[in-house]
Design a protein around this motif. Sequence first.
Motif, short mmCIF file in Angstrom:
data_model
loop_
_atom_site.label_atom_id
_atom_site.label_comp_id
_atom_site.label_asym_id
_atom_site.label_seq_id
_atom_site.Cartn_x
_atom_site.Cartn_y
_atom_site.Cartn_z
N HIS A 74 29.85 25.95 -69.29
CA HIS A 74 30.98 25.69 -68.40
C HIS A 74 32.20 26.51 -68.84
CE1 HIS A 74 33.98 23.45 -66.14
NE2 HIS A 74 32.97 23.02 -65.40
N PRO A 75 32.98 27.03 -67.91
CA PRO A 75 34.18 27.80 -68.29
C PRO A 75 35.08 27.01 -69.24
CG PRO A 75 33.84 27.92 -65.91
CD PRO A 75 32.77 27.02 -66.46
N ALA A 76 35.16 25.73 -69.04
CA ALA A 76 36.02 24.90 -69.90
C ALA A 76 35.50 24.89 -71.34
CB ALA A 76 36.10 23.49 -69.35
N ASP A 77 34.17 24.91 -71.47
CA ASP A 77 33.58 24.93 -72.83
C ASP A 77 33.86 26.27 -73.51
OD1 ASP A 77 32.62 22.44 -72.33
OD2 ASP A 77 30.60 23.11 -71.76
N VAL A 78 33.76 27.35 -72.75
CA VAL A 78 34.07 28.67 -73.29
C VAL A 78 35.51 28.69 -73.79
CG1 VAL A 78 34.29 31.13 -72.78
CG2 VAL A 78 32.37 29.85 -71.83
N TRP A 79 36.38 28.15 -72.98
CA TRP A 79 37.81 28.11 -73.33
C TRP A 79 38.03 27.30 -74.60
CZ3 TRP A 79 41.92 30.68 -72.97
CH2 TRP A 79 43.18 30.12 -73.17
N SER A 80 37.35 26.15 -74.71
CA SER A 80 37.60 25.31 -75.91
C SER A 80 37.01 25.97 -77.15
CB SER A 80 37.04 23.89 -75.69
OG SER A 80 35.64 23.93 -75.71
N ILE A 81 35.87 26.67 -77.01
CA ILE A 81 35.30 27.42 -78.14
C ILE A 81 36.28 28.50 -78.57
CG2 ILE A 81 33.56 29.17 -78.72
CD1 ILE A 81 31.84 27.02 -78.72
N LEU A 82 36.85 29.18 -77.57
CA LEU A 82 37.81 30.25 -77.85
C LEU A 82 38.99 29.69 -78.64
CD1 LEU A 82 38.29 33.27 -77.12
CD2 LEU A 82 39.57 32.50 -75.14
N LYS A 83 39.45 28.50 -78.21
CA LYS A 83 40.62 27.92 -78.88
C LYS A 83 40.27 27.44 -80.29
CE LYS A 83 42.30 24.85 -76.06
NZ LYS A 83 43.14 23.87 -75.35
N SER A 248 21.66 34.63 -81.65
CA SER A 248 20.57 34.10 -82.47
C SER A 248 20.69 32.58 -82.62
CB SER A 248 20.57 34.78 -83.84
OG SER A 248 21.65 34.28 -84.61
N GLN A 249 21.89 32.04 -82.46
CA GLN A 249 22.13 30.59 -82.52
C GLN A 249 22.07 29.95 -81.14
OE1 GLN A 249 23.43 29.04 -85.73
NE2 GLN A 249 22.44 30.93 -86.41
N ALA A 250 21.77 30.77 -80.12
CA ALA A 250 21.77 30.30 -78.72
C ALA A 250 23.13 29.71 -78.33
CB ALA A 250 20.65 29.30 -78.47
N ASN A 251 24.20 30.26 -78.91
CA ASN A 251 25.54 29.77 -78.60
C ASN A 251 26.18 30.66 -77.52
OD1 ASN A 251 28.11 28.78 -78.58
ND2 ASN A 251 28.34 28.73 -80.83
N THR A 252 25.77 30.44 -76.30
CA THR A 252 26.20 31.30 -75.20
C THR A 252 27.70 31.24 -74.98
OG1 THR A 252 24.09 30.81 -74.20
CG2 THR A 252 25.65 32.00 -72.84
N ALA A 253 28.28 30.06 -75.18
CA ALA A 253 29.73 29.94 -75.00
C ALA A 253 30.48 30.84 -75.96
CB ALA A 253 30.16 28.48 -75.19
N LEU A 254 29.97 30.95 -77.20
CA LEU A 254 30.63 31.82 -78.18
C LEU A 254 30.48 33.29 -77.79
CD1 LEU A 254 32.16 31.96 -80.85
CD2 LEU A 254 29.97 32.01 -82.05
N ILE A 255 29.28 33.64 -77.26
CA ILE A 255 29.08 35.02 -76.77
C ILE A 255 30.16 35.34 -75.73
CG2 ILE A 255 27.59 36.57 -75.45
CD1 ILE A 255 25.20 35.19 -76.65
N LEU A 256 30.31 34.43 -74.78
CA LEU A 256 31.25 34.71 -73.69
C LEU A 256 32.69 34.76 -74.20
CD1 LEU A 256 29.64 32.69 -70.77
CD2 LEU A 256 29.75 35.17 -71.04
N ALA A 257 33.00 33.90 -75.16
CA ALA A 257 34.35 33.93 -75.74
C ALA A 257 34.61 35.28 -76.40
CB ALA A 257 34.51 32.80 -76.75
N ALA A 258 33.57 35.79 -77.13
CA ALA A 258 33.72 37.09 -77.77
C ALA A 258 33.88 38.21 -76.72
CB ALA A 258 32.52 37.38 -78.66
N VAL A 259 33.12 38.09 -75.63
CA VAL A 259 33.21 39.10 -74.57
C VAL A 259 34.62 39.11 -73.95
CG1 VAL A 259 32.38 39.73 -72.26
CG2 VAL A 259 30.74 39.15 -74.05
N ILE A 260 35.17 37.91 -73.78
CA ILE A 260 36.53 37.83 -73.21
C ILE A 260 37.51 38.58 -74.11
CG2 ILE A 260 38.47 36.25 -72.78
CD1 ILE A 260 36.34 34.25 -71.71
N LEU A 261 37.37 38.37 -75.43
CA LEU A 261 38.27 39.07 -76.35
C LEU A 261 38.04 40.58 -76.32
CD1 LEU A 261 38.57 36.70 -79.42
CD2 LEU A 261 40.15 37.06 -77.53
#
Lengths: 287, 272
Positions: A74-83, A248-261
């Motif tokens: 969820h976009p909100a999860d990506v945002w919270s991971i980013l924060k 490798s950790q299947a942490n897609t939200a973290l991938i997307l957060a990194a892509v945003i940066l």
Amino acid sequence: MSDVMSEAGSDIADRPTAGAARSSRPKPESYLTNDRLLRVARPVLLPTLTAAVLLGIWWALASWADLPAVVLPHPADVWSILKSNFPLLSTHMWHTAYESTLGFLIAMVTGVSLAILITYSAVLREAFYPHLILFQLVPKVALAPLFVVWLGIGAPARLSFATFIAFFPLVIATAQGLTEVPPEMIRLSRSLSATRWQIFRTIRFPYAIPYIFAGMKISVTMAMIGIIVGEFIASQKGLGYLILFASSQANTALILAAVILLCVVGLVQFGIVLALERAVRRVFGSD
Amino acid sequence: MTLSPAEAATGADITISHVRKTFETPRGPIEALAGIDLDIAPGEFVSILGPSGCGKSTLLMALAGLEPATSGHIRISGAPVLSPRRKTGIVFQEPTLLSWKTALQNVLYPAEIAGQRKADHAPRARALLDRVGLAGFEDQRPRGLSGGMKQRVALCRALVQDPDLLLMDEPFSALDAITRDEMAELMLDLWSENSGRTAIFVTHSIHEAALLSDRVIVMRRRPCDVLADVPVPFGRPRRMDVVDTPEFTAFSSHLRGLIAEAMGKTEAQRHV
């Protein structure tokens, strides 16, 4: 190329009378203002709207389509991971930003220098130019592992690979600008007994500036690609490494957060090139 | 106006003797100038008129020192021409303005190349632009100027170093008919006093040659040499309305006959 050369907001010399006739149109004031506001806002408004719609679709899919978070967080999860992971993410981000900028700068210096050399030396031009064109066609990313074999795992391999792929668009665009100067301009300066250096400084180089910046805009994104690929295959740091680690950790939200940066870094670099172009053009325009 | 061409104390005198020019091509040599002999007096306005391919532009480039002759001599004010000289101003067929410079900066370009201080020449450059009707356009880029305006900037650039010789290579040929008339009027105005700098004007327009010059050299093709050297029977100051006189019509018709001869047409073909 020609649209690159024309600056935004061209000020065509209207005859002094042309403006007076236009303003005497009997339209209501508010109508005119709204009309103009819309025309100015549209180039910003429409892309923003498109982005908002796409984000909305993402949001809706993630909320109601019942997809697993690994596939579409969820976009909100990506945002919270980013924060929550911002200190970690920003360390990696600085690393990537630093190396890609450095790779771009090395490509700038070497690329523009080689372009000047092949412009002035027929021997060098004949020796190198066909290969430069040929290398444009080679999928250079395929050569990345070779750089690791030659230079090992570390900054030298990543930097030289980033420089390598950022270099070609710059050489070719710069050489094109320097050599495509209209012959009449060269003849004019020769009729004034200009030296070779004067011809370079007052004709070839100013003429090539839009070409050089067109090359720089491609090259700056290429340098970033080079560093990311380098981090994929040979790094313990950087957003490329982080993306690989997160996958490798299947942490897609973290991938997307990194892509945003990554997008943020890319946009800032591109913005700096644009600002530099404006400044250089202003200097060459007003002096 | 102190900027009239008369301010040049003395124009250059030109001696062209036995000038030949051959271009080597894969299909053999082409003779672009087949032995030209001409003397031009200081302050004369001379048109070189001829059909295309008669070598008139080649002759002008040799005078400019840009394309040296294969054999023969060109002397300007006594000195042989081996390279471009500072006291020669040139107006090319295209305005050839530097698109990243303003009108004023373009006019100052010769001073920039000569390593002179631009500030010393700026007043003169501004006055020249004013003289050709471009006051208020000094800070415009070429993109914002019409074709006629650009060519007027190019004329100012050729005049900024106060040359004793002005070479013009079909300078109005890329302009529309109305603008050409405007430019011709400007030239008549600039040369209203019949003294000062020497001018050589290459053209394929009979009208411009008859209207602007003191003397018309007609060149021909095969061989590329001088067919006729005709004095123009109108004095200075000269005004545009000279074209409405019967004398102008007669003179133009005389030149037209010479051009037909230059193109190798027979008397019979001319009247078809």
